[in-house]
Design a protein around this motif. Structure first.
Motif, PDB file in Angstrom:
ATOM      1  N   ASN A 111       1.231  -6.601  29.461  1.00  0.00           N
ATOM      2  CA  ASN A 111       0.000  -6.100  30.079  1.00  0.00           C
ATOM      3  C   ASN A 111      -1.178  -6.873  29.482  1.00  0.00           C
ATOM      4  N   PRO A 112      -2.373  -6.692  30.040  1.00  0.00           N
ATOM      5  CA  PRO A 112      -3.529  -7.444  29.524  1.00  0.00           C
ATOM      6  C   PRO A 112      -3.812  -7.203  28.046  1.00  0.00           C
ATOM      7  N   GLU A 113      -3.454  -6.031  27.540  1.00  0.00           N
ATOM      8  CA  GLU A 113      -3.714  -5.726  26.124  1.00  0.00           C
ATOM      9  C   GLU A 113      -2.731  -6.438  25.192  1.00  0.00           C
ATOM     10  N   HIS A 114      -1.607  -6.907  25.718  1.00  0.00           N
ATOM     11  CA  HIS A 114      -0.605  -7.594  24.889  1.00  0.00           C
ATOM     12  C   HIS A 114      -0.252  -8.941  25.517  1.00  0.00           C
ATOM     13  N   ALA A 115      -1.260  -9.662  25.956  1.00  0.00           N
ATOM     14  CA  ALA A 115      -1.033 -10.927  26.665  1.00  0.00           C
ATOM     15  C   ALA A 115      -1.193 -12.118  25.737  1.00  0.00           C
ATOM     16  N   ALA A 116      -0.597 -13.218  26.167  1.00  0.00           N
ATOM     17  CA  ALA A 116      -0.744 -14.491  25.452  1.00  0.00           C
ATOM     18  C   ALA A 116      -0.788 -15.607  26.485  1.00  0.00           C
ATOM     19  N   VAL A 117      -1.597 -16.607  26.219  1.00  0.00           N
ATOM     20  CA  VAL A 117      -1.638 -17.808  27.058  1.00  0.00           C
ATOM     21  C   VAL A 117      -1.290 -18.998  26.179  1.00  0.00           C
ATOM     22  N   ALA A 118      -0.614 -19.969  26.779  1.00  0.00           N
ATOM     23  CA  ALA A 118      -0.168 -21.130  26.004  1.00  0.00           C
ATOM     24  C   ALA A 118      -0.397 -22.402  26.801  1.00  0.00           C
ATOM     25  N   ALA A 119      -0.787 -23.440  26.101  1.00  0.00           N
ATOM     26  CA  ALA A 119      -0.961 -24.765  26.698  1.00  0.00           C
ATOM     27  C   ALA A 119      -0.184 -25.770  25.867  1.00  0.00           C
ATOM     28  N   THR A 120       0.365 -26.778  26.527  1.00  0.00           N
ATOM     29  CA  THR A 120       1.076 -27.813  25.795  1.00  0.00           C
ATOM     30  C   THR A 120       0.090 -28.838  25.238  1.00  0.00           C
ATOM     31  N   THR A 121       0.546 -29.549  24.229  1.00  0.00           N
ATOM     32  CA  THR A 121      -0.294 -30.615  23.671  1.00  0.00           C
ATOM     33  C   THR A 121      -0.553 -31.692  24.726  1.00  0.00           C
ATOM     34  N   GLY A 122       0.429 -31.903  25.616  1.00  0.00           N
ATOM     35  CA  GLY A 122       0.235 -32.877  26.680  1.00  0.00           C
ATOM     36  C   GLY A 122      -0.906 -32.502  27.603  1.00  0.00           C
ATOM     37  N   LEU A 123      -1.037 -31.212  27.911  1.00  0.00           N
ATOM     38  CA  LEU A 123      -2.136 -30.750  28.769  1.00  0.00           C
ATOM     39  C   LEU A 123      -3.477 -30.951  28.089  1.00  0.00           C
ATOM     40  N   LEU A 124      -3.563 -30.595  26.814  1.00  0.00           N
ATOM     41  CA  LEU A 124      -4.830 -30.703  26.095  1.00  0.00           C
ATOM     42  C   LEU A 124      -5.278 -32.153  25.959  1.00  0.00           C
ATOM     43  N   GLN A 125      -4.329 -33.078  25.888  1.00  0.00           N
ATOM     44  CA  GLN A 125      -4.672 -34.493  25.777  1.00  0.00           C
ATOM     45  C   GLN A 125      -5.058 -35.100  27.125  1.00  0.00           C
ATOM     46  N   LEU A 126      -4.493 -34.568  28.212  1.00  0.00           N
ATOM     47  CA  LEU A 126      -4.686 -35.173  29.526  1.00  0.00           C
ATOM     48  C   LEU A 126      -5.943 -34.686  30.247  1.00  0.00           C
ATOM     49  N   LEU A 127      -6.246 -33.386  30.156  1.00  0.00           N
ATOM     50  CA  LEU A 127      -7.287 -32.795  30.989  1.00  0.00           C
ATOM     51  C   LEU A 127      -8.643 -32.758  30.295  1.00  0.00           C
ATOM     52  N   SER A 128      -9.683 -32.743  31.114  1.00  0.00           N
ATOM     53  CA  SER A 128     -11.042 -32.551  30.609  1.00  0.00           C
ATOM     54  C   SER A 128     -11.260 -31.070  30.294  1.00  0.00           C
ATOM     55  N   ALA A 129     -12.370 -30.763  29.653  1.00  0.00           N
ATOM     56  CA  ALA A 129     -12.681 -29.368  29.329  1.00  0.00           C
ATOM     57  C   ALA A 129     -12.790 -28.524  30.595  1.00  0.00           C
ATOM     58  N   ASN A 130     -13.388 -29.076  31.648  1.00  0.00           N
ATOM     59  CA  ASN A 130     -13.498 -28.348  32.913  1.00  0.00           C
ATOM     60  C   ASN A 130     -12.127 -28.015  33.472  1.00  0.00           C
ATOM     61  N   GLU A 131     -11.235 -29.011  33.466  1.00  0.00           N
ATOM     62  CA  GLU A 131      -9.902 -28.821  34.026  1.00  0.00           C
ATOM     63  C   GLU A 131      -9.080 -27.847  33.186  1.00  0.00           C
ATOM     64  N   ILE A 132      -9.235 -27.916  31.866  1.00  0.00           N
ATOM     65  CA  ILE A 132      -8.556 -26.940  31.003  1.00  0.00           C
ATOM     66  C   ILE A 132      -9.044 -25.528  31.330  1.00  0.00           C
ATOM     67  N   ALA A 133     -10.344 -25.389  31.577  1.00  0.00           N
ATOM     68  CA  ALA A 133     -10.885 -24.082  31.952  1.00  0.00           C
ATOM     69  C   ALA A 133     -10.261 -23.590  33.261  1.00  0.00           C
ATOM     70  N   GLY A 134     -10.075 -24.490  34.230  1.00  0.00           N
ATOM     71  CA  GLY A 134      -9.438 -24.100  35.485  1.00  0.00           C
ATOM     72  C   GLY A 134      -8.014 -23.625  35.280  1.00  0.00           C
TER      73      GLY A 134
END
Length: 297
Positions: free
Chosen positions: A103-126
């Motif tokens: 549920n929203p109270e016990h949620a987690a989001v994850a991104a790969t290192t590949g995503l963080l290296q490839l995308l701009s800040a705007n795209e990461i926000a999307g």
């Protein structure tokens, strides 16, 4: 309508679980299978997030270790009126992301290192807005339960295959088709479960794209990100996902190679269709136009 369709598909995969149990052990087998399904769902409800994060060897980060990513997620969660989720990074070169939690109270989001290296800040926000949309819609729980049931059906089907091959000569009053029926169930049940699992994933991805675009306020950020992710996942294999494909539907982009796979068996909608819908939301032409925007803040 999407929620109704998802509910019907979940009911269908649960019923399929019961059918497999009935073919193996008759009415008693069906009851045992349904009780087993219920027990697995309870387990998945309480442990879904830790299971997936451990499977992907994700490490939790904070403002000190990943200030930009955590700051983006914090602002998006505020805009979406959600509690701040835990934030993780997965050391994997393939650009991708996923969300988990009951549920929203016990949620987690994850991104790969590949995503963080490839995308701009705007795209990461999307991308993170898309994942928070899954949290807001409680898709993370639905998809985890679906994966759990689909995996259990495959396990039951394997048991039915062995029973059909090695015990098919015995008379089975519970199964009118005997050993042949068990072998047939062993072949068709996992395929049916996979189709239902994929249908649920496709339904929820379109909705998460729409709500994610509303959360970040810029549909083109997510559209641009999806285009770059699509190229990235085709260029860089994800060994972890290939070894454990049951959770592939949880990613924002299909992490599996499956280059020759028919679209019927794809875990995600066609990326070009998702991008087209987002560009239509922004009132821009469907044909991609690469434009750099100022960093999101």
């Amino acid at each position: 309508m999407n929620y109704v369709r998802t509910g019907l598909l979940l009911a269908g995969i649960t019923a399929l679980f019961g059918v497999v149990g009935m073919m193996i052990g008759g009415q008693q087998g069906m009851i045992i299978a349904l009780l087993f399904a219920g027990g697995m769902n309870v387990f998945a409800y309480w442990n879904s997030d830790s299971m997936v994060l451990r499977m992907r060897r994700a490490r939790q980060v904070d403002e000190n270790t990943a200030p930009e990513l955590v700051g983006i997620v914090r602002q998006l969660a505020r805009r979406a009126d959600l509690p701040m989720p835990r934030v993780y990074i997965v050391d994997n070169p393939q650009p991708n992301a996923f969300a988990t939690g009951r549920n929203p109270e016990h949620a987690a989001v994850a991104a790969t290192t590949g995503l963080l290296q490839l995308l701009s800040a705007n795209e990461i926000a999307g991308v993170m807005a898309h994942e928070l949309a899954h949290v807001k819609n409680r898709d993370t729980l639905t998809m985890t339960i679906t994966a759990t049931l689909a995996g259990a059906i495959s396990a039951l089907a394997n048991f039915a295959m062995f029973a059909g091959i090695f015990g098919g000569h015995r008379q089975n009053n519970n199964n009118p088709l005997g050993g042949f029926g068990m072998i047939l169930v062993a072949i068709l049940a996992p395929m049916a479960a996979a189709l239902v699992q994929m249908a649920i994933s496709r339904t929820r991805e379109y909705e998460a794209d729409r709500i994610g675009a509303e959360i970040c306020g810029q549909p083109l950020w997510l559209a641009d990100a999806l285009g770059r992710l699509d190229r990235g996942v085709h260029a860089i294999p994800n060994g972890d996902a290939e070894r454990n494909p049951a959770t592939a539907h949880m990613y924002i982009a299909n992490p599996l190679s499956g280059k020759g796979m028919d679209s019927l068996f794809a875990t995600h909608p066609a990326m070009e269709n998702r991008i087209a819908k987002l560009r239509a939301m922004a009132g821009t032409p469907i044909s991609p136009t690469r434009r750099r925007k100022r960093p999101w803040s």
